[in-house]
Design a protein around this motif. Structure first.
Motif, mmCIF file in Angstrom:
data_model
loop_
_atom_site.group_PDB
_atom_site.id
_atom_site.type_symbol
_atom_site.label_atom_id
_atom_site.label_comp_id
_atom_site.label_asym_id
_atom_site.label_seq_id
_atom_site.Cartn_x
_atom_site.Cartn_y
_atom_site.Cartn_z
ATOM 1 N N ALA A 84 -2.880 -1.777 -13.601
ATOM 2 C CA ALA A 84 -2.838 -0.707 -12.602
ATOM 3 C C ALA A 84 -2.360 -1.273 -11.271
ATOM 4 O O ALA A 84 -2.804 -2.340 -10.839
ATOM 5 N N CYS A 85 -1.468 -0.543 -10.618
ATOM 6 C CA CYS A 85 -0.987 -0.893 -9.284
ATOM 7 C C CYS A 85 -1.784 -0.099 -8.257
ATOM 8 O O CYS A 85 -1.877 1.133 -8.352
ATOM 9 N N ILE A 86 -2.363 -0.803 -7.279
ATOM 10 C CA ILE A 86 -3.213 -0.165 -6.277
ATOM 11 C C ILE A 86 -2.925 -0.797 -4.917
ATOM 12 O O ILE A 86 -2.782 -2.022 -4.815
ATOM 13 N N LEU A 87 -2.831 0.028 -3.890
ATOM 14 C CA LEU A 87 -2.691 -0.488 -2.530
ATOM 15 C C LEU A 87 -3.937 -1.295 -2.149
ATOM 16 O O LEU A 87 -5.063 -0.858 -2.390
ATOM 17 N N ASP A 88 -3.721 -2.456 -1.560
ATOM 18 C CA ASP A 88 -4.819 -3.327 -1.163
ATOM 19 C C ASP A 88 -5.398 -2.835 0.161
ATOM 20 O O ASP A 88 -4.982 -3.260 1.244
ATOM 21 N N ARG A 89 -6.348 -1.909 0.049
ATOM 22 C CA ARG A 89 -6.986 -1.323 1.214
ATOM 23 C C ARG A 89 -8.506 -1.274 1.000
ATOM 24 O O ARG A 89 -8.972 -1.103 -0.132
ATOM 25 N N TYR A 111 -0.129 3.867 -11.627
ATOM 26 C CA TYR A 111 -0.383 3.771 -10.194
ATOM 27 C C TYR A 111 -1.585 4.642 -9.863
ATOM 28 O O TYR A 111 -1.655 5.802 -10.279
ATOM 29 N N LEU A 112 -2.513 4.101 -9.068
ATOM 30 C CA LEU A 112 -3.726 4.820 -8.694
ATOM 31 C C LEU A 112 -4.029 4.605 -7.209
ATOM 32 O O LEU A 112 -3.731 3.543 -6.657
ATOM 33 N N GLY A 113 -4.635 5.624 -6.581
ATOM 34 C CA GLY A 113 -5.143 5.424 -5.241
ATOM 35 C C GLY A 113 -4.642 6.423 -4.227
ATOM 36 O O GLY A 113 -3.974 7.403 -4.554
ATOM 37 N N ILE A 114 -4.981 6.139 -2.975
ATOM 38 C CA ILE A 114 -4.643 7.020 -1.860
ATOM 39 C C ILE A 114 -3.616 6.330 -0.972
ATOM 40 O O ILE A 114 -3.833 5.210 -0.503
#
Length: 333
Positions: free
Chosen positions: A171-176, A218-221
């Motif tokens: 899964a690709c996720i923004l590092d936040r 891809y997952l996230g905000i």
């Protein structure tokens, strides 16, 4: 992934715009690339904006920016509502002259210059707020993933549809910080996580070719404008995506309402965010999984690596171009 379309043109978009858009992203990418690794995000972004606006104003279109650098008061160029082009077909334009400004400033992978066009009224006028997103590539049954399911349920469903164990899903996720729980939830399933610092348009597009990129979902905000650009790309290349707008303050909610948003609980499919015939183009600024970055030779030659896609024909073209005279290339109309 490359195909050639032979269908009769029935769209209001002129086929010539497919290649003309690449010229637009090439110029923005080259301008931004001159600022790679210098630590100045603002200068890199401004260079890309100036170059993209100049190129757009030479296209034979009557274009309206619907996804741009922000609202008019905050963005002197390529602001939402700005009119560009020399006249012609009425089109909506979504753009990010420098997707991944921090990436470019640090000379890290996957910074892009990105643009999408559609017939007037066919792109979601997304406000500059957040959007919850989920996306996978083509080849899976409709409804394989859904925003209303947990991360674990989506990971398991995708693994089942792909015919692999969960530990082979990435899964690709923004590092936040806001994604700390999401990251933990994904890792608890046994799946792996690819954290990215910026550039979630590229993150979504990477799901369309997991054999090459290593990314399945891809997952996230992330940003809502980037969500529309990613949706435009998936309309052309295939895949599934859902988004839901997230307003973090009353001011954001009021701005979104002024732009026509009526239901913040609604799940938006990529077909709803980008309707009709879509043309999407991107050029690499820094080297990445999908596109190589701009190369400057001592001889003065510039090499660019781009992709341009069209939904009506299903055509995907990969264009590696050598521009022999840098000064002529960057200054020509």
């Amino acid at each position: 992934m490359s195909t050639t379309g032979g269908a009769l043109e029935t769209s209001g978009l002129d086929r010539i715009l497919t290649l003309e858009l690449v010229r637009v992203t090439e110029r923005a990418a080259v301008a931004a690339a001159r600022w790679r690794g210098r630590g100045d995000e603002r200068a890199a972004d401004q260079a890309a904006v100036d170059a993209m606006r100049t190129a757009l104003n030479h296209l034979p279109i009557s274009g309206t920016i619907v996804i741009g650098e922000g609202e008019r008061d905050a963005a002197p160029m390529l602001y939402i509502g700005e009119q560009v082009g020399t006249g012609g077909a009425k089109v909506d334009i979504a753009l990010d002259p420098l997707e991944g400004t921090t990436i470019c400033a640090k000379n890290q992978p996957n910074s892009l210059a990105v643009i999408a066009i559609a017939e007037g009224g066919h792109l979601l006028h997304a406000p500059d707020i957040y959007m919850q997103k989920i996306a996978i590539g083509p080849g899976y049954p409709a409804g394989t993933v859904d925003l209303d399911r947990s991360a674990a349920e989506n990971i398991q469903a995708l693994a089942t549809a792909k015919g692999v164990p969960v530990n082979e899903i990435t899964a690709c996720i923004l590092d936040r910080p806001r994604h700390a729980k999401l990251i933990d939830d994904v890792r608890r399933t046994g799946a792996s996580v690819r954290l990215i610092g910026d550039g979630d348009v590229a993150g979504v597009i990477h799901t369309t070719n997991p054999d090459e990129t290593g990314i399945d979902i891809y997952l996230g905000i992330g940003g809502a404008p980037e969500g529309v650009l990613a949706a435009a790309a998936l309309r052309c290349i295939g895949g599934q995506m859902q988004g839901r707008l997230v307003a973090q303050s009353d001011a954001q909610r009021e701005r979104a309402v002024r732009m026509g948003v009526k239901n913040f609980d609604k799940k938006l499919s990529h077909e709803e965010m980008a309707r009709g015939d879509i043309v999407f183009a991107a050029t690499g600024v820094t080297d990445g999984n999908m596109l190589a970055g701009v190369k400057f030779a001592r001889s003065g030659e510039i090499t660019t690596d781009s992709v341009v896609m069209r939904s009506a024909s299903g055509t995907v073209r990969w264009i590696k171009a050598t521009h022999r005279d840098a000064e002529t290339f960057e200054n020509e109309a």
